[in-house]
Design a protein around this motif. Structure first.
Motif, PDB file in Angstrom:
ATOM      1  N   MET A   1       0.833  -1.329   0.102  1.00 52.87           N
ATOM      2  CA  MET A   1       0.001   0.034   0.067  1.00 52.87           C
ATOM      3  C   MET A   1       0.905   1.168  -0.180  1.00 52.87           C
ATOM      4  O   MET A   1       1.927   1.408   0.815  1.00 52.87           O
ATOM      5  CB  MET A   1      -0.839   0.130   1.308  1.00 52.87           C
ATOM      6  CG  MET A   1      -1.910   0.925   1.232  1.00 52.87           C
ATOM      7  SD  MET A   1      -3.196   0.871   2.602  1.00 52.87           S
ATOM      8  CE  MET A   1      -3.937   2.456   2.630  1.00 52.87           C
ATOM      9  N   GLU A   2       0.430   2.233  -1.048  1.00 45.73           N
ATOM     10  CA  GLU A   2       1.377   3.590  -0.912  1.00 45.73           C
ATOM     11  C   GLU A   2       1.275   4.365   0.296  1.00 45.73           C
ATOM     12  O   GLU A   2       0.206   4.424   0.905  1.00 45.73           O
ATOM     13  CB  GLU A   2       0.759   4.308  -2.321  1.00 45.73           C
ATOM     14  CG  GLU A   2       1.675   5.411  -2.620  1.00 45.73           C
ATOM     15  CD  GLU A   2       1.302   6.207  -3.511  1.00 45.73           C
ATOM     16  OE1 GLU A   2       1.366   7.324  -3.764  1.00 45.73           O
ATOM     17  OE2 GLU A   2       0.809   5.518  -4.822  1.00 45.73           O
ATOM     18  N   GLU A   3       2.319   4.841   0.711  1.00 50.64           N
ATOM     19  CA  GLU A   3       2.410   5.648   1.973  1.00 50.64           C
ATOM     20  C   GLU A   3       1.539   7.003   1.772  1.00 50.64           C
ATOM     21  O   GLU A   3       1.813   7.513   0.792  1.00 50.64           O
ATOM     22  CB  GLU A   3       3.957   5.653   2.503  1.00 50.64           C
ATOM     23  CG  GLU A   3       4.073   6.442   3.821  1.00 50.64           C
ATOM     24  CD  GLU A   3       5.547   6.514   4.204  1.00 50.64           C
ATOM     25  OE1 GLU A   3       5.813   7.678   4.716  1.00 50.64           O
ATOM     26  OE2 GLU A   3       6.047   5.541   4.140  1.00 50.64           O
ATOM     27  N   GLN A   4       0.985   7.428   2.578  1.00 54.13           N
ATOM     28  CA  GLN A   4       0.101   8.595   2.812  1.00 54.13           C
ATOM     29  C   GLN A   4       1.135  10.001   2.719  1.00 54.13           C
ATOM     30  O   GLN A   4       2.140   9.852   3.317  1.00 54.13           O
ATOM     31  CB  GLN A   4      -0.635   8.790   4.119  1.00 54.13           C
ATOM     32  CG  GLN A   4      -1.471  10.240   3.997  1.00 54.13           C
ATOM     33  CD  GLN A   4      -2.482  10.159   2.769  1.00 54.13           C
ATOM     34  OE1 GLN A   4      -3.319   9.383   2.548  1.00 54.13           O
ATOM     35  NE2 GLN A   4      -2.293  11.224   2.077  1.00 54.13           N
ATOM     36  N   ARG A   5       1.069  10.680   1.597  1.00 57.94           N
ATOM     37  CA  ARG A   5       1.795  11.838   1.604  1.00 57.94           C
ATOM     38  C   ARG A   5       1.271  13.055   2.099  1.00 57.94           C
ATOM     39  O   ARG A   5      -0.099  13.308   2.184  1.00 57.94           O
ATOM     40  CB  ARG A   5       2.031  12.266   0.071  1.00 57.94           C
ATOM     41  CG  ARG A   5       3.105  11.006  -0.693  1.00 57.94           C
ATOM     42  CD  ARG A   5       3.124  11.209  -2.103  1.00 57.94           C
ATOM     43  NE  ARG A   5       1.817  11.042  -2.626  1.00 57.94           N
ATOM     44  CZ  ARG A   5       1.550  11.294  -4.022  1.00 57.94           C
ATOM     45  NH1 ARG A   5       2.593  11.703  -4.902  1.00 57.94           N
ATOM     46  NH2 ARG A   5       0.543  11.170  -4.755  1.00 57.94           N
ATOM     47  N   TYR A   6       1.878  14.034   2.697  1.00 59.31           N
ATOM     48  CA  TYR A   6       1.463  15.071   3.367  1.00 59.31           C
ATOM     49  C   TYR A   6       2.142  16.457   2.725  1.00 59.31           C
ATOM     50  O   TYR A   6       3.467  16.330   2.569  1.00 59.31           O
ATOM     51  CB  TYR A   6       1.839  15.264   4.788  1.00 59.31           C
ATOM     52  CG  TYR A   6       1.145  14.072   5.540  1.00 59.31           C
ATOM     53  CD1 TYR A   6      -0.144  14.584   6.236  1.00 59.31           C
ATOM     54  CD2 TYR A   6       1.586  12.824   5.447  1.00 59.31           C
ATOM     55  CE1 TYR A   6      -0.840  13.226   6.643  1.00 59.31           C
ATOM     56  CE2 TYR A   6       0.996  11.778   6.306  1.00 59.31           C
ATOM     57  CZ  TYR A   6      -0.273  11.974   6.909  1.00 59.31           C
ATOM     58  OH  TYR A   6      -0.781  11.038   7.611  1.00 59.31           O
ATOM     59  N   ALA A   7       1.607  17.442   2.524  1.00 57.94           N
ATOM     60  CA  ALA A   7       1.920  18.587   1.854  1.00 57.94           C
ATOM     61  C   ALA A   7       1.661  19.809   2.536  1.00 57.94           C
ATOM     62  O   ALA A   7       0.505  19.754   3.218  1.00 57.94           O
ATOM     63  CB  ALA A   7       1.425  18.781   0.394  1.00 57.94           C
ATOM     64  N   VAL A   8       2.639  20.946   2.722  1.00 52.00           N
ATOM     65  CA  VAL A   8       2.232  21.956   3.130  1.00 52.00           C
ATOM     66  C   VAL A   8       2.277  23.067   2.169  1.00 52.00           C
ATOM     67  O   VAL A   8       3.322  23.079   1.151  1.00 52.00           O
ATOM     68  CB  VAL A   8       3.530  22.730   4.155  1.00 52.00           C
ATOM     69  CG1 VAL A   8       3.442  24.045   4.337  1.00 52.00           C
ATOM     70  CG2 VAL A   8       3.281  21.965   5.315  1.00 52.00           C
ATOM     71  N   VAL A   9       1.381  24.156   1.986  1.00 49.79           N
ATOM     72  CA  VAL A   9       1.181  25.002   0.873  1.00 49.79           C
ATOM     73  C   VAL A   9       1.190  26.398   1.573  1.00 49.79           C
ATOM     74  O   VAL A   9       0.296  26.644   2.377  1.00 49.79           O
ATOM     75  CB  VAL A   9       0.035  24.573  -0.052  1.00 49.79           C
ATOM     76  CG1 VAL A   9      -0.242  25.839  -1.123  1.00 49.79           C
ATOM     77  CG2 VAL A   9       0.157  23.269  -0.565  1.00 49.79           C
ATOM     78  N   THR A  10       2.287  27.154   1.208  1.00 48.26           N
ATOM     79  CA  THR A  10       1.951  28.539   1.878  1.00 48.26           C
ATOM     80  C   THR A  10       1.009  29.502   1.047  1.00 48.26           C
ATOM     81  O   THR A  10       1.197  29.277  -0.504  1.00 48.26           O
ATOM     82  CB  THR A  10       3.561  29.236   2.046  1.00 48.26           C
ATOM     83  OG1 THR A  10       4.052  29.649   0.598  1.00 48.26           O
ATOM     84  CG2 THR A  10       4.313  28.110   2.573  1.00 48.26           C
TER      85      THR A  10
END
Length: 313
Positions: free
Chosen positions: A1-10
């Motif tokens: 299962m693909e690992e969950q990705r997290y993003a920060v957007v300014t």
């Protein structure tokens, strides 16, 4: 299962930033949408939730406030433990449009070229104070945000940094040969030298020596800030070879910053930054993207690229 990705957007509460958040969430990325204004940021997250994208969360961020950056970094560290994607979108334009109607009727920023600088004084004003703030935000604050998240990005299996830049930041628009040569010589360029070049520009800007010393005469501080950001992007890519670090010009997009002028929608403008944020692990780093296409850093090649791009070739 693909690992969950997290993003920060300014700067994610409106315009291109909001669309970046929406498109990332559509691609299964959990987004931390940030903005200076809490109520606007919370409203943006609510808007995403109402459209069926419930994984986005809001966190306040003023990129010019080191304590605000530190607070966000601590939140990401304690709540998630890593960061996969950082998109530096927040920016200032460093100018005031004095006559919005005339600006729009004249073609928006398409008319803002150095050859016409003397004809634009009744339409555009570029106070030194706003120019200085523009550089502090677009370069120094963005740099501070990036450096604060490097430790968390290093904990990701596929870390990405995307710096939203501008076609105005390309060295094609500059007339100072020494400046151009130094910023193109990425093997010998240092962050300290970028700082010196910025201070050199600000000194000339303050005393009215832009033309004399070969700086841009229109949208001056913004151009210098984005040129510095492009150079910093390349330095970071060289320094952190396990992180894909790239800069993306989203195109001339209809946003508040462009005073609602331009041929592209925010949805179209966000496609480039999102594509680069989702590059495969063998993707390029230290590259300049013009929307979704890799564009050259060298001036003659870029001039040909721009010509071909606007002719639709």
């Amino acid at each position: 299962m693909e690992e969950q990705r997290y993003a920060v957007v300014t700067g994610g509460n409106k315009g291109i930033g909001f669309e970046i958040c929406r498109q990332l969430a559509t691609n299964g990325v959990k987004v931390i949408l940030t903005s200076r204004n809490q109520s606007r940021g919370e409203e943006a997250v609510k808007k995403l939730s109402e459209s069926g994208l419930s994984d986005a969360v809001f966190h306040q961020l003023d990129i010019n406030d080191p304590s605000s950056i530190a607070c966000l970094a601590k939140f990401v560290q304690t709540q998630i433990g890593k960061l996969d994607i950082l998109i530096n979108n927040a920016a200032e334009d460093g100018l005031v449009i004095l006559d919005v109607k005339e600006f729009r009727d004249g073609g928006g920023f398409l008319q803002v070229v150095d050859e016409k600088a003397h004809l634009l004084s009744n339409i555009i004003e570029e106070p030194y104070e706003l120019g200085e703030k523009c550089l502090k935000t677009n370069y120094y604050a963005t740099k501070k945000v990036t450096e604060s998240f490097i430790p968390l990005l290093k904990l990701s299996k596929s870390p990405r940094v995307v710096n939203v830049t501008s076609g105005y930041g390309h060295l094609y628009w500059f007339h100072n040969e020494k400046f151009i040569e130094e910023l193109q010589d990425i093997d010998n360029l240092t962050e300290e030298r970028i700082d010196e070049i910025i201070q050199w520009f600000l000194s000339d800007f303050k005393v009215g020596k832009l033309k004399e010393n070969g700086w841009p005469l229109t949208v001056s501080a913004y151009k210098v800030s984005k040129a510095a950001l492009n150079a910093y992007t390349r330095l970071m890519a060289r320094k952190h070879q396990n992180i894909l670090v790239n800069c993306v010009h989203p195109g001339y997009v209809i946003t508040d910053m462009t005073y609602q002028t331009g041929p592209l929608t925010a949805e179209e403008g966000a496609k480039g930054p999102v594509m680069v944020a989702l590059l495969p692990d063998n993707g390029p780093s230290g590259v300049y993207f013009h929307q979704t296409k890799i564009a050259p850093f060298s001036i003659p090649e870029f001039a040909s690229f721009v010509k071909a791009f606007y002719e639709g070739k």
